[in-house]
Scaffold this motif. Structure first.
Motif, mmCIF file in Angstrom:
data_model
loop_
_atom_site.group_PDB
_atom_site.id
_atom_site.type_symbol
_atom_site.label_atom_id
_atom_site.label_comp_id
_atom_site.label_asym_id
_atom_site.label_seq_id
_atom_site.Cartn_x
_atom_site.Cartn_y
_atom_site.Cartn_z
ATOM 1 N N ILE A 20 4.111 10.177 19.546
ATOM 2 C CA ILE A 20 4.234 11.205 20.581
ATOM 3 C C ILE A 20 2.850 11.692 21.015
ATOM 4 N N LEU A 21 1.899 11.740 20.085
ATOM 5 C CA LEU A 21 0.535 12.139 20.423
ATOM 6 C C LEU A 21 -0.154 11.054 21.243
ATOM 7 N N LEU A 22 0.059 9.799 20.850
ATOM 8 C CA LEU A 22 -0.534 8.692 21.590
ATOM 9 C C LEU A 22 -0.049 8.683 23.035
ATOM 10 N N ALA A 23 1.246 8.954 23.221
ATOM 11 C CA ALA A 23 1.815 8.969 24.571
ATOM 12 C C ALA A 23 1.191 10.065 25.428
ATOM 13 N N ARG A 24 0.821 11.178 24.797
ATOM 14 C CA ARG A 24 0.250 12.295 25.562
ATOM 15 C C ARG A 24 -1.218 12.082 25.891
ATOM 16 N N VAL A 25 -1.929 11.363 25.003
ATOM 17 C CA VAL A 25 -3.369 11.209 25.157
ATOM 18 C C VAL A 25 -3.744 9.989 26.008
ATOM 19 N N LEU A 26 -2.901 8.942 25.955
ATOM 20 C CA LEU A 26 -3.271 7.669 26.563
ATOM 21 C C LEU A 26 -3.622 7.783 28.047
ATOM 22 N N ARG A 27 -2.953 8.680 28.755
ATOM 23 C CA ARG A 27 -3.188 8.769 30.191
ATOM 24 C C ARG A 27 -4.615 9.220 30.531
ATOM 25 N N PHE A 28 -5.304 9.836 29.573
ATOM 26 C CA PHE A 28 -6.667 10.270 29.849
ATOM 27 C C PHE A 28 -7.641 9.093 29.922
ATOM 28 N N PHE A 29 -7.208 7.922 29.435
ATOM 29 C CA PHE A 29 -8.070 6.752 29.550
ATOM 30 C C PHE A 29 -8.219 6.319 31.008
ATOM 31 N N SER A 30 -7.359 6.799 31.882
ATOM 32 C CA SER A 30 -7.459 6.436 33.293
ATOM 33 C C SER A 30 -8.740 6.960 33.926
ATOM 34 N N TYR A 31 -9.374 7.931 33.279
ATOM 35 C CA TYR A 31 -10.615 8.484 33.803
ATOM 36 C C TYR A 31 -11.845 7.746 33.275
ATOM 37 N N THR A 32 -11.672 6.777 32.400
ATOM 38 C CA THR A 32 -12.786 6.091 31.755
ATOM 39 C C THR A 32 -12.910 4.666 32.278
ATOM 40 N N GLN A 33 -13.873 3.943 31.705
ATOM 41 C CA GLN A 33 -14.048 2.516 32.009
ATOM 42 C C GLN A 33 -13.713 1.653 30.791
ATOM 43 N N VAL A 34 -12.935 2.202 29.865
ATOM 44 C CA VAL A 34 -12.550 1.465 28.669
ATOM 45 C C VAL A 34 -11.671 0.277 29.068
ATOM 46 N N GLU A 35 -12.059 -0.928 28.623
ATOM 47 C CA GLU A 35 -11.341 -2.146 28.977
ATOM 48 C C GLU A 35 -10.507 -2.705 27.818
ATOM 49 N N GLU A 36 -10.891 -2.364 26.585
ATOM 50 C CA GLU A 36 -10.199 -2.919 25.420
ATOM 51 C C GLU A 36 -9.858 -1.814 24.428
ATOM 52 N N LEU A 37 -8.607 -1.819 23.949
ATOM 53 C CA LEU A 37 -8.127 -0.846 22.977
ATOM 54 C C LEU A 37 -7.557 -1.611 21.789
ATOM 55 N N VAL A 38 -8.054 -1.294 20.577
ATOM 56 C CA VAL A 38 -7.694 -2.045 19.376
ATOM 57 C C VAL A 38 -7.175 -1.106 18.301
ATOM 58 N N PHE A 39 -6.060 -1.503 17.653
ATOM 59 C CA PHE A 39 -5.521 -0.771 16.510
ATOM 60 C C PHE A 39 -5.452 -1.732 15.328
ATOM 61 N N GLU A 40 -6.117 -1.369 14.221
ATOM 62 C CA GLU A 40 -6.123 -2.213 13.035
ATOM 63 C C GLU A 40 -5.630 -1.421 11.827
ATOM 64 N N SER A 41 -4.664 -1.995 11.106
ATOM 65 C CA SER A 41 -4.138 -1.369 9.881
ATOM 66 C C SER A 41 -3.696 0.063 10.146
ATOM 67 N N CYS A 42 -2.912 0.247 11.193
ATOM 68 C CA CYS A 42 -2.389 1.565 11.562
ATOM 69 C C CYS A 42 -0.879 1.620 11.364
ATOM 70 N N ILE A 43 -0.382 2.816 11.146
ATOM 71 C CA ILE A 43 1.054 3.057 11.068
ATOM 72 C C ILE A 43 1.431 3.973 12.228
ATOM 73 N N PHE A 44 2.304 3.487 13.102
ATOM 74 C CA PHE A 44 2.778 4.298 14.227
ATOM 75 C C PHE A 44 4.071 4.990 13.791
ATOM 76 N N LYS A 45 4.047 6.303 13.850
ATOM 77 C CA LYS A 45 5.145 7.094 13.320
ATOM 78 C C LYS A 45 5.955 7.720 14.446
ATOM 79 N N GLY A 46 7.289 7.633 14.335
ATOM 80 C CA GLY A 46 8.175 8.274 15.305
ATOM 81 C C GLY A 46 8.252 7.528 16.619
ATOM 82 N N ARG A 47 8.799 8.213 17.611
ATOM 83 C CA ARG A 47 8.944 7.654 18.957
ATOM 84 C C ARG A 47 8.318 8.620 19.951
#
Length: 434
Positions: free
Chosen positions: A95-122
């Protein structure tokens, strides 16, 4: 600025004490277990092109107030040179990722990587509807999350972004299926890496259904639970743009009969370490690169007129394949087989050949065997492993010697070529004397 940085870096404030370390040479900044006291060290990451966060959980920030950014903050985010952000060893509330992700639209970030993470909930992804992001590469490795089945609506809300994504990797994450509806969202995807998962033969057909991944060119299914060569062929038939397919580290079996036709666009095929006792057929007709190394092949009798690179190292071959079947071949690797002699007469006729590797074979160092290898080395194309990796296995007088040290002079190797002219000369002298 601090609020903007926190949003950009995914709210990377953690419980344990830590700080960021910037490597100016590689423009890489790594942050470990930041606290509010050490958050100022994030500032040095603003000069990096790759920012990495390691360790902790983000649950305490679920209620963090997120509001629209003011113009000056948006301008600052757009000026940053950060292109890749890596999150490792995190517990991530979706739920936090869903709220924060849209702020990447203001950046020039081209690659997003998640390693050894646990995504909790929906998460509630409705806020991402019609939202475009600059991210074109998305990678997950060794992650745990809710099953993909039944999440078509979530992907639909993300469609404005996902339909422009070009690279997707979900590796080492125990994925057992990929629903058809999800594949249809990725309209522009060029590369899909699903290596080291639990995909079986029955899960591939739904994954690559009609309309799924229409632009896909590179597909890796390495190290899954695939066994049927025919099923894989049928499953990818609709991928009309597919150019590269990796099926290595599966345990593929030949089917009794198969009339399946691979996509004609397929040019690079990796069947290495796939438990093969024989060459599986049919092979894609337009192949340019074929890798069947690390199998149990005793013979290779195939004809591919467009093939340029053939890798057959670490098999049980007693002889090299007939090279007349590959007129365009420029690379041939035959290391660590049971080959006693290379077909020099065929090799020297291949006008495109530039790279031959054949170390670790039990060579017969007769005149033709040693002479052919020495001649090939003289062309400069026998580079890898020469000369230390090329030793004689027979005849006994040369056993254990390097092939390069075997004498192959005309006098030693072809006495007939020397004796015959001498006999003819003596005969002529006899006639003249008479």
């Amino acid at each position: 600025m601090t609020v903007a940085v926190l949003l950009l870096l995914g709210l990377g404030l953690l419980e344990a004490e830590g700080r960021c370390f910037f490597n100016r040479t590689t423009e890489h900044c790594a942050c470990y277990n930041l606290t509010q006291e050490s958050v100022h060290s994030i500032v040095q990451c603003l000069a990096a092109s790759v920012v990495e966060f390691r360790g902790g959980e983000l649950e305490r920030y679920i209620a963090f107030p997120i509001s629209d950014l003011d113009p000056s903050t948006i301008e600052m985010l757009g000026s940053l040179i950060i292109r890749t952000i890596i999150f490792g060893d995190f517990l991530v509330p979706e739920i936090l990722l869903a709220r924060v992700l849209r702020f990447f639209s203001y950046t020039q970030v081209e690659e997003l990587v998640f390693e050894s993470c646990i995504f909790k909930g929906r998460g509630n992804w409705d806020e991402m509807a019609d939202q475009h992001l600059p991210i074109v590469s998305l990678r997950f490795h060794n992650v745990t999350s809710a099953p993909l089945a039944g999440r078509e609506q979530d992907f639909s809300s993300l469609s404005s972004w996902l339909e422009t994504l070009q690279e997707l990797a979900v590796t080492g994450s125990h994925v057992t299926s990929l629903p058809c509806g999800i594949g249809r969202v990725f309209r522009a995807l060029r590369s899909l890496d699903m290596a080291q998962n639990s995909l079986g033969d029955e899960s591939l057909m739904p994954a690559f259904c009609k309309g799924a991944f229409p632009q896909l060119q590179v597909l890796s299914l390495r190290r899954n639970n695939l066994t049927s060569y025919h099923s894989v062929c049928e499953s990818v038939q609709l991928l009309r743009e597919l150019q590269q397919l990796d099926l290595s580290q599966n345990k593929l079996l030949a089917d009794a009969s198969s009339s399946c036709q691979w996509p004609v666009s397929l040019q690079i095929f990796n069947l290495s370490d796939a438990g093969l006792d024989e060459v599986l057929t049919p092979l894609p007709p337009s192949l340019e690169v074929l890798d069947m190394s690390r199998n149990h092949l005793r013979a290779v009798d195939i004809s591919l007129s467009s093939l340029k690179k053939l890798f057959l190292s670490q098999n049980l071959l007693r002889a090299a394949p007939s090279l007349r079947n590959y007129p365009l071949l420029d690379t041939l690797h035959l290391d660590n087989n049971s080959i006693t002699e290379l077909p020099w007469d065929e090799l020297k006729l291949l006008g495109h050949l530039r790279d031959v590797a054949a170390a670790g074979n039990p060579y017969n160092c007769s005149c033709s065997g040693a002479g052919g290898l020495q001649a090939l080395a003289g062309t400069g194309y026998l580079g890898q492993g020469w000369p230390q990796g090329y030793t004689c296995h027979s005849p006994p007088r040369y056993q254990g010697r390097l092939v390069k040290d075997v004498p192959v002079s005309v006098l030693q190797c072809n006495s007939a070529a020397v004796i015959a002219p001498v006999c003819i000369a003596l005969a002529l002298l006899g006639v003249a004397g008479a």
